[in-house]
Scaffold this motif. Structure first.
Motif, short mmCIF file in Angstrom:
data_model
loop_
_atom_site.label_atom_id
_atom_site.label_comp_id
_atom_site.label_asym_id
_atom_site.label_seq_id
_atom_site.Cartn_x
_atom_site.Cartn_y
_atom_site.Cartn_z
N GLN A 178 68.62 -7.73 -3.79
CA GLN A 178 67.36 -6.94 -3.69
C GLN A 178 66.30 -7.48 -3.10
O GLN A 178 64.92 -6.92 -4.19
CB GLN A 178 68.25 -6.09 -3.09
CG GLN A 178 69.30 -5.82 -2.34
CD GLN A 178 69.66 -4.60 -1.64
OE1 GLN A 178 68.93 -3.26 -2.27
NE2 GLN A 178 69.75 -3.92 -0.87
N TYR A 192 62.08 -8.41 -1.19
CA TYR A 192 61.22 -8.63 -0.57
C TYR A 192 60.18 -10.31 -0.91
O TYR A 192 59.58 -9.84 -1.73
CB TYR A 192 60.56 -7.87 0.58
CG TYR A 192 59.05 -8.45 0.90
CD1 TYR A 192 58.45 -9.23 2.24
CD2 TYR A 192 57.92 -7.39 1.32
CE1 TYR A 192 58.38 -9.14 3.37
CE2 TYR A 192 56.66 -8.63 1.41
CZ TYR A 192 56.89 -9.18 2.44
OH TYR A 192 55.98 -9.09 3.38
N GLY A 194 69.91 -12.37 4.65
CA GLY A 194 68.86 -12.80 5.01
C GLY A 194 67.81 -13.06 6.23
O GLY A 194 68.67 -13.34 6.70
N THR A 195 67.17 -12.18 6.29
CA THR A 195 66.52 -12.22 7.09
C THR A 195 65.00 -12.79 6.78
O THR A 195 64.06 -11.99 6.50
CB THR A 195 66.17 -11.00 8.21
OG1 THR A 195 65.84 -11.26 9.92
CG2 THR A 195 65.72 -10.18 7.91
N THR A 199 63.83 -3.54 11.85
CA THR A 199 64.46 -4.68 10.94
C THR A 199 64.46 -4.07 9.61
O THR A 199 65.85 -4.17 8.50
CB THR A 199 63.96 -6.30 10.82
OG1 THR A 199 64.08 -5.85 11.74
CG2 THR A 199 64.54 -6.96 9.58
N PHE A 239 68.60 -3.93 7.40
CA PHE A 239 68.30 -4.36 5.58
C PHE A 239 68.45 -3.34 5.00
O PHE A 239 70.12 -3.87 4.47
CB PHE A 239 66.45 -4.13 5.62
CG PHE A 239 66.91 -5.49 3.79
CD1 PHE A 239 66.76 -6.60 4.28
CD2 PHE A 239 66.78 -4.16 2.98
CE1 PHE A 239 67.07 -6.67 2.46
CE2 PHE A 239 66.57 -5.04 1.55
CZ PHE A 239 67.19 -6.41 1.09
N LYS A 240 68.25 -2.31 4.75
CA LYS A 240 68.85 -0.98 4.04
C LYS A 240 70.48 -0.99 4.68
O LYS A 240 71.87 -0.27 3.72
CB LYS A 240 68.06 0.31 4.73
CG LYS A 240 66.79 0.19 3.86
CD LYS A 240 65.62 1.22 3.81
CE LYS A 240 65.22 1.88 4.56
NZ LYS A 240 64.36 2.45 4.48
N LEU A 274 71.09 -6.29 2.93
CA LEU A 274 70.90 -7.09 2.58
C LEU A 274 70.19 -7.63 1.59
O LEU A 274 70.06 -6.57 1.03
CB LEU A 274 69.65 -7.88 4.51
CG LEU A 274 70.27 -7.58 5.23
CD1 LEU A 274 69.13 -7.88 6.84
CD2 LEU A 274 72.19 -7.63 5.56
N ILE A 323 64.78 -10.44 2.69
CA ILE A 323 64.01 -10.50 4.04
C ILE A 323 62.50 -10.42 3.67
O ILE A 323 61.69 -10.64 2.23
CB ILE A 323 63.48 -8.41 4.16
CG1 ILE A 323 62.63 -8.33 5.16
CG2 ILE A 323 63.39 -7.68 3.04
CD1 ILE A 323 63.22 -7.03 6.05
#
Length: 735
Positions: free
Chosen positions: A300, A302, A654-655, A677, A681-682, A686, A689
């Motif tokens: 996971q 970012y 993913g977004t 968002t 995600f949490k 996901l 991000i």
């Protein structure tokens, strides 16, 4: 995904400028007098938007003017020079002999900013002094040469004189070139893509970059004159003749022209590629320059997008690291413009000077700093503009190029951003080799529920049916083709009796669904192309990945693969579905499906969010998109006989929103959208991000669409932004 060099934002800014009556300077009154370029001058700025003047400077034998702010030391000619592509300098013309008298070029910082890949000493075009290719030469396997038009190459087969030039197909099929006047109107909205050719004033012109349709082909514009004949004379191909460049022949009912001096090579054998593009991995010591990641890519993460070819890099290893961002997605690698001659040549942002081995500006040393800080980077191939490598490379070439790139840049993951024409470049699709924009736009006037219909499940309309309920959908067969309809309300009437020829108008029972929303008949079926000769870009990319992943597996490597795709709140488009379905069916191991949760289109698809900073509208449209793609992926994997749990599919999703003001301006992604968002995600677990882009995560002029800021004013209000607020919001997920 957007890209500053010629992205959707940049195009739109020029379209808006044209609408407002702003044009690039075209007359002498718009310029200051010609002067010698001064590398210490820090005020080279374009004033045309305010109706003022721009400079004319002499450098490297040409007269240049600034298209964007040019930092001191950022000398003309150190970047590509097409103004419409968002570059710093544009060449107006060659300097005259009198203008050049007594002029000495001074540029001690030619690689200032992020303006070019570095090499120590040597000619910029031949930094390591390779032997120049000679058409009359004979070459053995392993020989290295450089060609003035295509760059460095290595012979992978023995090559005889006057047969194959490096990166240049000896023959190309001839197609009549349309006149600029005949196609100008059809290009008003889209402009001309790089590589498109037109006939004007008895000269065939090629677009050197994206060109506005209003720009007349001429010297000093983004059009470049070619040596192709507008009235070619053809002869029957004769294997005993040595043909000069731009000779025209016919063979087996087809017409061809030569792209180099050639003999003993039939046009039927023109696709053979005995040369391989040589990248300066060893010469530039790339592996050491970029450093090595200290750990595997996280499950996971970012990792915001960075436009690696922008003039200046954000402080990735400095301020962003202090904020808590250690992972980045670097965009974009596409086919070098020189690939149009027939080679498989990669470059950052299609700049010839930004080759993969050296990179643009300080990017590669910055990657090492990021890795030394404990972070890493993901390299993204593709994007909204330029030509995808899968459109110009064979399966073997693409597999080899990706393998080289992963090995020499010490990558743990690679991404393929597939959008615009590239996403429809598949068997049965209607795409091409050029970029476009997010294909997730809507057709105006349709109810939002229409976009969620799975038209592949439509039944043939039957008058034996008692009635159809609201949102039922059917197809009829008209002139041998399927035509799709949806019931707007309860009806017993046949669509053929009272359908609309235009999109939905209230008061009639049936909505005729626009053809662009029709499903590809092959999109949910088995692979349509097994032989490479039948493949298009999508299939070639997937086939190359299957081959490459098998190689990596045998070597004990765990290199992750990501696809980034456009999306609607209802899920993947039919083309996006095809991309994933073809990959899974072929056996590609996908670790991440990243969704561009942005630029949806009309209000009926995603409600306008402008001036509604606390409503979470953009966040909800993104959540709907990810949720619906989860269902689509479940369907694809189930159909392929692959067992994946719901949790496993959430983990591979993913977004990536476009923060701030989107290209579709009523769509605005506010800080609260980021927080909603992040919670989603949490909640779902996901895997990824991101946001487009790091450079936009700063305040700017409110309401403005820009590659350099968010379009949100500076401040702490709900509709305002401080530097890197979104980075802080998304980084908080992992604390």
């Amino acid at each position: 995904m957007n890209k500053f060099k010629i992205n959707k934002i940049t195009k739109m800014m020029f379209v808006v400028s044209a609408f407002m009556g702003l044009t690039m300077p075209a007359h002498a009154d718009n310029y200051y007098d010609v002067e010698v370029y001064d590398e210490t001058f820090a005020d080279y700025k374009p004033n045309w938007a305010e109706g003022g003047k721009t400079h004319q400077v002499i450098f490297n034998g040409k007269i240049w003017t600034e298209a964007w702010d040019a930092a001191a030391g950022l000398c003309p000619g150190t970047e590509a020079t097409a103004a419409i592509a968002g570059e710093v300098w544009v060449a107006l013309r060659d300097a005259t002999a009198s203008e050049l008298e007594g002029v000495t070029d001074v540029c001690s910082q030619s690689n200032g900013g992020n303006s070019g890949g570095g090499s120590e000493g040597g000619d910029l075009n031949n930094p390591y002094d390779l032997a120049e290719f000679s058409a009359s030469g004979e070459y053995a396997v392993g020989d290295l040469v450089i060609h003035p038009d295509t760059g460095p190459f290595e012979a992978v087969e023995a090559i005889k004189p006057f047969t194959y030039a490096p990166g240049i197909a000896p023959w190309k099929e001839y197609q009549e070139t349309p006149t600029w006047e005949s196609v100008q109107q059809s290009h008003i909205d889209t402009g001309f893509q790089k590589g498109e050719m037109v006939l004007h004033d008895n000269i065939i012109w090629r677009a050197a970059n994206w060109v506005e349709a209003s720009v007349t082909p001429a010297e000093g514009t983004t059009w470049e004159a070619t040596e192709l004949s507008p009235t070619p004379q053809f002869s029957v191909y004769d294997s005993s003749v040595r043909y000069l460049e731009y000779s025209y022949v016919t063979l087996n009912g087809k017409s061809y022209y030569s792209q180099s001096e050639v003999e003993n090579v039939s046009p039927l054998n023109a696709e053979l590629k005995p040369w391989k593009h040589h990248l300066y991995w060893e010469e530039a010591d790339t592996k050491n320059v970029v450093g090595t990641p200290k750990q595997d890519w996280p499950a996971q993460v970012y990792a915001p997008y960075v436009d690696a070819t922008a003039q200046f890099l954000p402080p990735l290893a400095g301020t962003l690291h202090d904020v808590g961002v250690n992972y980045f997605t670097l965009a974009f690698v596409v086919a070098d413009t020189r690939s149009s001659l027939g080679g498989c040549i990669a470059a950052w942002g299609d700049y010839s000077d930004y080759d993969l081995a050296r990179g643009p500006g300080d990017l590669y040393p910055t990657i090492k700093q990021i890795r030394d800080n404990g972070g890493d980077v993901m390299l993204s191939f593709g994007g909204a503009s330029g030509t995808p490598l899968a459109a110009v490379c064979t399966v073997d070439e693409l597999s080899s190029l990706l393998d080289e790139t992963v090995n020499n840049l010490n990558l743990k993951i690679i991404d393929f951003d597939i959008e615009g024409g590239a996403i429809a470049d598949h068997v049965g699709g209607n795409g091409g080799n050029t970029g476009g924009g997010n294909t997730g736009g809507a057709t105006a006037g349709l109810p939002s529920w229409v976009y969620s219909l799975d038209l592949t499940q439509a039944a043939l309309w039957s008058d034996a049916t008692d009635h159809y309920d609201s949102q039922d959908f059917v197809y009829t067969v008209e002139n041998g083709e399927k035509v799709y309809y949806a019931a707007n309300y309860w009806t017993a009437a046949a669509p053929a009796d009272n359908f609309m020829l235009t999109p939905f108008t209230a008061g009639l029972p049936w909505i005729k669904i626009p053809a662009e929303m029709y499903p590809n008949e092959a999109s949910r079926s088995s692979i349509a192309a097994d032989e490479e000769s039948e493949m298009q870009g999508v299939e070639r990319r997937n086939a190359a990945l299957v081959k490459l992943q098998a190689k990596w597996s045998g070597e004990g490597k765990n290199i992750k693969t990501a696809f980034t795709l456009p999306v609607l709140p209802s899920g993947l488009t039919s083309d996006g579905y095809y991309v994933i379905n073809d990959a899974v069916t072929r056996g590609v191991k996908l670790d991440l499906v990243n969704l561009m949760t942005m630029d949806y289109g009309g209000e009926e698809v995603c409600p306008h969010s402008e001036n509604k900073p606390l409503d979470g509208i953009q966040a909800q449209c993104g959540i709907d998109a990810v949720t619906n793609v989860h269902s689509q992926l479940s369907e694809i994997y189930q159909s392929a006989g692959v067992d994946k749990s719901d949790a496993a599919i959430w983990a591979m999703l993913g977004t990536t929103p476009m923060i701030g003001v989107n290209d579709v301006e009523p769509e605005v992604f506010y800080k609260n959208d980021g927080k909603v968002t992040a919670e989603f995600f949490k909640e779902k677990g996901l895997g990824f991000i991101s946001n487009w882009s790091v450079a936009r995560d700063v305040p700017g002029e409110a309401g403005q669409v820009s590659p350099n800021h968010s379009g949100l004013a500076q401040g702490d209000g709900d509709d305002q932004l401080q530097d890197y607020d979104f980075a802080r919001i998304f980084s908080e997920i992992f604390k």
